[in-house]
Write an enzyme that holds these catalytic residues in place. Structure first.
Site, PDB file in Angstrom:
ATOM      1  N   LYS A 173       0.847  -1.191   0.000  1.00 42.25           N
ATOM      2  CA  LYS A 173       0.000   0.000   0.000  1.00 42.25           C
ATOM      3  C   LYS A 173       0.884   1.244   0.000  1.00 42.25           C
ATOM      4  O   LYS A 173       1.418   1.639   1.031  1.00 42.25           O
ATOM      5  CB  LYS A 173      -0.916   0.043   1.236  1.00 42.25           C
ATOM      6  N   GLY A 226       6.059   5.835   8.833  1.00 43.65           N
ATOM      7  CA  GLY A 226       5.116   6.946   8.899  1.00 43.65           C
ATOM      8  C   GLY A 226       5.193   7.642  10.245  1.00 43.65           C
ATOM      9  O   GLY A 226       6.242   7.656  10.887  1.00 43.65           O
ATOM     10  N   SER A 227       4.080   8.178  10.682  1.00 43.16           N
ATOM     11  CA  SER A 227       4.049   8.988  11.898  1.00 43.16           C
ATOM     12  C   SER A 227       4.077   8.126  13.161  1.00 43.16           C
ATOM     13  O   SER A 227       3.710   6.947  13.142  1.00 43.16           O
ATOM     14  CB  SER A 227       2.798   9.864  11.918  1.00 43.16           C
ATOM     15  N   GLN A 229       2.141   8.540  15.787  1.00 46.32           N
ATOM     16  CA  GLN A 229       0.768   8.247  16.211  1.00 46.32           C
ATOM     17  C   GLN A 229       0.224   7.020  15.482  1.00 46.32           C
ATOM     18  O   GLN A 229      -0.352   6.110  16.104  1.00 46.32           O
ATOM     19  CB  GLN A 229      -0.134   9.461  15.949  1.00 46.32           C
ATOM     20  N   GLY A 231       2.019   4.725  13.962  1.00 47.59           N
ATOM     21  CA  GLY A 231       2.851   3.583  14.321  1.00 47.59           C
ATOM     22  C   GLY A 231       2.398   2.912  15.607  1.00 47.59           C
ATOM     23  O   GLY A 231       2.367   1.683  15.716  1.00 47.59           O
ATOM     24  N   GLU A 250       9.055   2.284  11.470  1.00 47.01           N
ATOM     25  CA  GLU A 250       9.983   3.404  11.329  1.00 47.01           C
ATOM     26  C   GLU A 250       9.152   4.673  11.399  1.00 47.01           C
ATOM     27  O   GLU A 250       8.261   4.874  10.567  1.00 47.01           O
ATOM     28  CB  GLU A 250      10.762   3.338  10.015  1.00 47.01           C
ATOM     29  N   CYS A 284      12.638  12.081   7.680  1.00 48.87           N
ATOM     30  CA  CYS A 284      12.629  11.734   9.102  1.00 48.87           C
ATOM     31  C   CYS A 284      14.014  11.870   9.712  1.00 48.87           C
ATOM     32  O   CYS A 284      14.163  11.942  10.930  1.00 48.87           O
ATOM     33  CB  CYS A 284      12.084  10.325   9.311  1.00 48.87           C
ATOM     34  N   GLN A 331       0.452  19.793   4.561  1.00 49.00           N
ATOM     35  CA  GLN A 331       1.790  19.849   5.140  1.00 49.00           C
ATOM     36  C   GLN A 331       2.284  21.285   5.220  1.00 49.00           C
ATOM     37  O   GLN A 331       2.940  21.679   6.200  1.00 49.00           O
ATOM     38  CB  GLN A 331       2.770  19.006   4.318  1.00 49.00           C
ATOM     39  N   GLU A 383       8.203  16.912  15.815  1.00 40.93           N
ATOM     40  CA  GLU A 383       8.638  16.818  14.424  1.00 40.93           C
ATOM     41  C   GLU A 383       7.756  17.697  13.542  1.00 40.93           C
ATOM     42  O   GLU A 383       6.543  17.534  13.509  1.00 40.93           O
ATOM     43  CB  GLU A 383       8.589  15.366  13.941  1.00 40.93           C
TER      44      GLU A 383
END
Length: 482
Positions: A173, A226-227, A229, A231, A250, A284, A331, A383
């Site tokens: 995905k 990804g983020s 939250q 994760g 990650e 990141c 963003q 971040e």
């Protein structure tokens, strides 16, 4: 009329239940492509296809996997300029950065082609007389892969290549925001000779496609980038699923770059500018905290501001551009919110932070440099994921190290110094997964492990030979030869 690009399930290209439009952030009037969206039922079909293909692929020969991965690598590298242009157009990286990322994807597949021939095990004697012990590795099964928008071909490559190398099957995905590079990579994979069902592409939302992958009992493992939250939600879902899933996360970073008094000023500035602002700061591993000791602080800030004045912010496809646009309006809004937060917290906006107008409508933001920040400010702790960096003053190396480690994250870190003593001490004592000396925090070779500590990562490392820890499971076997 532009053709709608389809999903790939069970060896066939199939229509979706909706359409995702891919918008060029350098020119929001430009639609890069339209992509079919998968629903829950189609995701379940992809999982079923991967499950059905797994037994045969798991027992395929190393030569078969080597040949397939080599073919993928060869086509990616042969088309790196074309694919790099697509990547830059859809994500906003500059064209050289886009081409570089595509080359890295090709190199990753080449590396894991070799790894397919280097599968190793162990054989030894038991502590019980006459018995033999073998330790071997086997693929884990169907792997669901959820990848981010900021590296739309490299990160999928470093998940898909080892999964196929070690005999797993894949349901991929890509990020819904930038599906073009993932779709192009998928087309290349489908031409590699792998059997139907071994690789499947499902473009769609995390709430539908991602959730289905998390809930489905036939998915053995989830690899996510990804983020933080998201994760954490994935970790919880994998633990609570029946059977429990293996998972690899990650997530974010708030990466420090320490600049000591003895640093070469020009080197330090180039390292900081590259790490903090290139790829529009949307990495990141970006150096968002610049921790600078008192003796060099003022000279460093002045040199940074001067260097930033010389950077070109424009259409990612134009020659000579240093920084492309922010990836989308959402963003950009987040970046602007944090710039306001920094001002409200009392940090000084020493340079930039303004919206820019260019020839075409796009999400252009002047790189922002804060000074007089401290490590308790939100701009130093959270971040931002944009071209925003904060300078934090430190008295000496010891205080700089303490500030460097005072974060919930632990992905990458760096130090600029000419002292072997401080460089060695920092590498040993920095609480991060990757440490750089006189180099940008963003930038890791394709053949070495990538990952962090604390809130940045969970599970086995990605890339290099360490990838086998996630994509294989260990089996211990005993034989009594009689």
């Amino acid at each position: 009329m532009t053709a709608i690009l389809k999903n790939f399930i069970g060896g066939e290209w199939v229509d979706g239940s909706g359409i995702t439009k891919n918008i060029n952030p350098s020119n929001t009037n430009d639609v890069v492509g339209e992509y079919a969206k998968a629903d829950k039922a189609q995701t379940e079909k992809a999982i079923a296809a991967a499950k059905a293909a797994f037994p045969a692929w798991a027992r395929s020969t190393p030569q078969e996997r080597y040949d397939a991965l080599t073919k993928i690598s060869t086509e990616i590298l042969a088309r790196k300029e074309e694919l790099g242009r697509l990547l830059a157009r859809e994500e906003g990286k500059t064209l050289p950065e886009g081409i570089g990322e595509v080359a890295r994807a090709g190199q990753i597949f080449a590396f894991f082609a070799g790894e397919a021939l280097r599968l190793i095990g162990e054989k030894g004697a038991s502590v019980r007389p006459g018995l033999e012990v073998e330790i071997t590795r086997e693929p884990v099964g169907v792997v669901g892969m959820i990848t981010p928008w900021n590296f739309p071909i490299a990160i999928p490559a470093w998940k898909i290549a080892p999964a196929l190398c070690y005999g797993n099957t894949v349901v991929f995905k890509p990020a819904e925001l930038v599906p073009g590079s993932g779709h192009a990579l998928s087309e290349i994979i489908t031409r590699s000779g792998i059997p139907a069902g071994v690789f499947n592409l499902v473009v769609g939302s995390g709430s539908v496609v991602g959730q289905t992958l998390l809930e489905h009992p036939d998915v053995a493992a989830i690899s996510f980038t990804g983020s933080v939250q998201t994760g954490r939600k994935i970790a919880q879902a994998c633990v609570l699923s029946n059977p429990m899933k293996k998972f690899q996360l990650e997530m974010g970073g708030k990466n420090p770059l320490v600049v000591l008094d003895d640093a070469d000023l020009k080197t330090a500035v180039e390292v900081a500018v590259n790490g903090a602002y290139f790829s529009t700061g949307q990495r990141c591993t970006a150096s968002s905290r610049l921790i600078v000791t008192e003796g060099i602080h003022d000279r460093f800030v002045a040199a940074m501001a001067e260097r930033l004045k010389g950077l070109s912010v424009d259409d990612a496809l134009k020659a000579g551009v240093h920084i492309g646009p922010v990836v989308d309006q959402s963003q950009l809004d987040q970046d602007l919110r944090y710039i306001k937060i920094g001002k409200d917290e009392g940090a000084k906006l020493a340079f930039g932070g303004e919206l820019l107008k260019r020839e075409n409508p796009g999400h252009y933001l002047q790189p922002a440099l804060f000074t007089e920040a401290n490590n308790n400010m939100r701009i130093a702790r959270e971040e931002i994921f944009g071209p925003v960096a904060a300078v934090i003053r430190a008295k000496n190396y010891e205080e700089a190290l303490a500030i460097s480690n005072d974060t919930e994250f632990g992905l990458a870190s760096g130090i600029c110094t000419t002292s072997l003593k401080y460089a060695s001490h920092y590498k040993r004592n920095s609480e991060s997964g990757m440490v750089m000396v006189n180099l940008p925090t963003a930038g890791v070779d394709y053949h070495v492990p990538f990952g962090g500590r604390k809130g940045s990562s969970y599970g086995a490392r990605e890339q290099g030979s360490y990838a086998r820890e996630f994509y294989t499971t260990v089996k211990t076997g005993y034989t009594n030869p009689g």
